[in-house]
Design a protein around this motif. Sequence first.
Motif, mmCIF file in Angstrom:
data_model
loop_
_atom_site.group_PDB
_atom_site.id
_atom_site.type_symbol
_atom_site.label_atom_id
_atom_site.label_comp_id
_atom_site.label_asym_id
_atom_site.label_seq_id
_atom_site.Cartn_x
_atom_site.Cartn_y
_atom_site.Cartn_z
ATOM 1 N N GLU A 135 0.834 -1.200 0.000
ATOM 2 C CA GLU A 135 0.000 0.000 0.000
ATOM 3 C C GLU A 135 0.871 1.253 0.000
ATOM 4 O OE1 GLU A 135 -2.875 2.957 0.334
ATOM 5 O OE2 GLU A 135 -2.938 0.932 -0.498
ATOM 6 N N ARG A 136 1.897 1.274 0.828
ATOM 7 C CA ARG A 136 2.763 2.453 0.884
ATOM 8 C C ARG A 136 3.563 2.603 -0.409
ATOM 9 N NH1 ARG A 136 3.183 5.288 5.300
ATOM 10 N NH2 ARG A 136 5.272 6.016 4.719
ATOM 11 N N LEU A 137 4.135 1.532 -0.902
ATOM 12 C CA LEU A 137 4.927 1.611 -2.127
ATOM 13 C C LEU A 137 4.074 2.066 -3.312
ATOM 14 C CD1 LEU A 137 7.050 -1.620 -1.707
ATOM 15 C CD2 LEU A 137 7.975 0.706 -1.845
ATOM 16 N N SER A 138 2.869 1.571 -3.389
ATOM 17 C CA SER A 138 2.010 1.927 -4.524
ATOM 18 C C SER A 138 1.585 3.388 -4.478
ATOM 19 C CB SER A 138 0.777 1.020 -4.566
ATOM 20 O OG SER A 138 -0.063 1.244 -3.460
ATOM 21 N N GLN A 139 1.682 4.004 -3.304
ATOM 22 C CA GLN A 139 1.356 5.427 -3.162
ATOM 23 C C GLN A 139 2.599 6.314 -3.115
ATOM 24 O OE1 GLN A 139 -1.955 6.217 -3.455
ATOM 25 N NE2 GLN A 139 -1.938 4.006 -3.852
ATOM 26 N N GLY A 140 3.762 5.713 -3.433
ATOM 27 C CA GLY A 140 4.986 6.498 -3.530
ATOM 28 C C GLY A 140 5.725 6.700 -2.231
ATOM 29 N N HIS A 141 5.427 5.885 -1.216
ATOM 30 C CA HIS A 141 6.092 6.001 0.087
ATOM 31 C C HIS A 141 6.914 4.749 0.375
ATOM 32 C CE1 HIS A 141 3.478 9.408 0.648
ATOM 33 N NE2 HIS A 141 2.396 8.641 0.595
ATOM 34 N N GLU A 142 7.893 4.883 1.234
ATOM 35 C CA GLU A 142 8.696 3.737 1.634
ATOM 36 C C GLU A 142 7.946 2.898 2.672
ATOM 37 O OE1 GLU A 142 11.914 2.365 0.834
ATOM 38 O OE2 GLU A 142 11.198 3.463 -0.919
ATOM 39 N N PRO A 143 8.153 1.580 2.665
ATOM 40 C CA PRO A 143 7.538 0.744 3.708
ATOM 41 C C PRO A 143 8.045 1.136 5.090
ATOM 42 C CG PRO A 143 8.394 -0.593 1.911
ATOM 43 C CD PRO A 143 8.913 0.798 1.692
ATOM 44 N N ILE A 144 7.224 0.888 6.072
ATOM 45 C CA ILE A 144 7.585 1.139 7.476
ATOM 46 C C ILE A 144 7.952 -0.184 8.117
ATOM 47 C CG2 ILE A 144 6.696 1.895 9.715
ATOM 48 C CD1 ILE A 144 4.867 3.832 8.130
ATOM 49 N N ALA A 145 9.100 -0.229 8.755
ATOM 50 C CA ALA A 145 9.555 -1.469 9.395
ATOM 51 C C ALA A 145 8.614 -1.851 10.524
ATOM 52 C CB ALA A 145 10.973 -1.291 9.925
ATOM 53 N N PRO A 146 8.269 -3.132 10.626
ATOM 54 C CA PRO A 146 7.381 -3.565 11.719
ATOM 55 C C PRO A 146 8.039 -3.386 13.074
ATOM 56 C CG PRO A 146 8.263 -5.460 10.523
ATOM 57 C CD PRO A 146 8.662 -4.245 9.751
ATOM 58 N N ARG A 147 7.202 -3.251 14.097
ATOM 59 C CA ARG A 147 7.689 -3.093 15.475
ATOM 60 C C ARG A 147 7.434 -4.367 16.267
ATOM 61 N NH1 ARG A 147 5.722 2.501 18.121
ATOM 62 N NH2 ARG A 147 5.716 1.058 19.890
ATOM 63 N N PRO A 148 8.461 -4.955 16.844
ATOM 64 C CA PRO A 148 8.276 -6.202 17.581
ATOM 65 C C PRO A 148 7.544 -6.037 18.909
ATOM 66 C CG PRO A 148 10.549 -5.460 17.748
ATOM 67 C CD PRO A 148 9.888 -4.561 16.765
ATOM 68 N N ASP A 149 7.401 -4.798 19.372
ATOM 69 C CA ASP A 149 6.736 -4.577 20.662
ATOM 70 C C ASP A 149 5.225 -4.421 20.519
ATOM 71 O OD1 ASP A 149 7.359 -2.138 19.286
ATOM 72 O OD2 ASP A 149 6.748 -1.040 21.087
ATOM 73 N N LEU A 150 4.718 -4.468 19.297
ATOM 74 C CA LEU A 150 3.285 -4.308 19.082
ATOM 75 C C LEU A 150 2.630 -5.650 18.777
ATOM 76 C CD1 LEU A 150 3.227 -1.085 16.851
ATOM 77 C CD2 LEU A 150 2.767 -1.261 19.306
ATOM 78 N N GLY A 151 1.362 -5.755 19.116
ATOM 79 C CA GLY A 151 0.608 -6.955 18.799
ATOM 80 C C GLY A 151 0.334 -7.059 17.307
ATOM 81 N N HIS A 152 -0.275 -8.159 16.918
ATOM 82 C CA HIS A 152 -0.482 -8.471 15.510
ATOM 83 C C HIS A 152 -1.300 -7.383 14.802
ATOM 84 C CE1 HIS A 152 -0.448 -11.158 12.125
ATOM 85 N NE2 HIS A 152 -1.772 -11.327 12.108
ATOM 86 N N ALA A 153 -2.438 -7.013 15.372
ATOM 87 C CA ALA A 153 -3.288 -5.997 14.745
ATOM 88 C C ALA A 153 -2.678 -4.610 14.869
ATOM 89 C CB ALA A 153 -4.673 -6.027 15.373
ATOM 90 N N ALA A 154 -2.144 -4.286 16.033
ATOM 91 C CA ALA A 154 -1.549 -2.959 16.237
ATOM 92 C C ALA A 154 -0.385 -2.727 15.286
ATOM 93 C CB ALA A 154 -1.088 -2.809 17.686
ATOM 94 N N ASN A 155 0.384 -3.771 15.009
ATOM 95 C CA ASN A 155 1.528 -3.613 14.119
ATOM 96 C C ASN A 155 1.074 -3.329 12.691
ATOM 97 O OD1 ASN A 155 4.531 -3.965 13.521
ATOM 98 N ND2 ASN A 155 3.599 -5.419 12.115
ATOM 99 N N TYR A 156 -0.007 -3.963 12.246
ATOM 100 C CA TYR A 156 -0.504 -3.699 10.896
ATOM 101 C C TYR A 156 -0.894 -2.230 10.743
ATOM 102 C CZ TYR A 156 -3.408 -4.202 6.678
ATOM 103 O OH TYR A 156 -3.966 -4.086 5.415
ATOM 104 N N LEU A 157 -1.632 -1.716 11.707
ATOM 105 C CA LEU A 157 -2.039 -0.313 11.642
ATOM 106 C C LEU A 157 -0.822 0.609 11.692
ATOM 107 C CD1 LEU A 157 -5.175 -0.508 13.960
ATOM 108 C CD2 LEU A 157 -5.142 -0.357 11.458
ATOM 109 N N TYR A 158 0.164 0.255 12.489
ATOM 110 C CA TYR A 158 1.395 1.053 12.565
ATOM 111 C C TYR A 158 2.138 1.036 11.224
ATOM 112 C CZ TYR A 158 6.171 2.371 13.663
ATOM 113 O OH TYR A 158 7.420 2.970 13.643
ATOM 114 N N CYS A 159 2.231 -0.133 10.592
ATOM 115 C CA CYS A 159 2.958 -0.238 9.320
ATOM 116 C C CYS A 159 2.272 0.525 8.188
ATOM 117 C CB CYS A 159 3.122 -1.705 8.924
ATOM 118 S SG CYS A 159 4.372 -2.591 9.889
ATOM 119 N N LEU A 160 0.999 0.821 8.355
ATOM 120 C CA LEU A 160 0.292 1.600 7.342
ATOM 121 C C LEU A 160 0.564 3.089 7.475
ATOM 122 C CD1 LEU A 160 -3.170 -0.210 7.299
ATOM 123 C CD2 LEU A 160 -1.556 -0.073 5.394
#
Length: 376
Positions: A135-160
């Motif tokens: 999603e980020r790459l297709s909109q011209g942005h760099e991907p965001i590295a996942p955070r190991p301190d976040l839960g499964h759902a929270a990390n997805y929202l953070y990576c967006l």
Amino acid sequence: MRETTQTVAEGLEGVVAARTRISDVDGEAGRLTIAGFALEEIAGRATAEEMIWLLWRDALPTAPERDAFARDLAERRALPSIALDLLRAAAARQSDPMDALRMAAATLSLDAPADDEDQARTVIARFPVIAAAYERLSQGHEPIAPRPDLGHAANYLYCLTGAPASPERVRALETYWNAVADHGLNASTFTARVIAATGSDLVSAVTGAVGALKGPLHGGAPGPALDMVFEIGSPERAEPILREKLERGERMMGFGHRIYKVRDPRADVLASAAERLFQSDGDRALYRIALEVEQTVLRLLEEYKPGRRLQTNVEFYTALLLHGLGMPTRLFTPTFAAGRAAGWLAHCFEQRRTGRIIRPQSEYVGERGRTYPSQE
């Protein structure tokens, strides 16, 4: 033509092809049971990690099991460089997000062990990261590295977005993923089971399932359901616009379901989740319009199509909830896949235990007795 005494069930309609303890869909009563729990009992309470464990193990995890499982998933999130390279190439061509997910999913076996459990955990951990990165790459942005301190759902929202999500937004996404984690022997789930039954690896099985889900007859259309709400724009416009659509013979997106003859239970669960989300963090005006649209559609469907039992399905509130989480419509189906992967893999595990390949029969209806033309 040779006589046959067998009845052909087109599309395998009504054919029972597996025994499962994963989910039970009762379309007449409007009930969905997930591993023994009524959907409304479990979806709004369990974390995403707890639901995955339940589907795979047939029991909720203890607190230590849950925490260890969450840590293990977090450690697996980083994408291999080849997956990122592929996503960049797909973004440069503006490929369909489901194509990008399918292509990147196929790379996960490169650094995932052949063991089923390891592959399954890697798939679960990385599917949301793939969807967010593309999603980020297709909109011209760099991907965001996942955070190991976040839960499964929270990390997805953070990576967006790169910003930590509020607890209300995390709960909304977890409820959504829990609600769609499994739904009987649908096309993508059956695809995963067929592939797993051959002894192939689980990355192949879920890659095939993604391909099946991409088809519009299976993946549904939550985006158009939301488009209808936007088109109407205000509560007083709902009835005249919807009447006009029905008189033109248009389908009401987000209403009616092949299996459910009453209201889709997932719609009720997601309606409650959407209400909580929009009360705390969302466009309340849009939420009010959506409610008016739903009630008007249901009333008009009964008027225009009496006895058809066309009720709200999961697509309507999926669209509203995911929009409330800030997701564009192009991300709806990949987000669904990230939740449904838990069920796909549960079915793969279950199919493995049967030790049987899935091999239905077909009825030949072609010509016989043809001869190859002479070369003279």
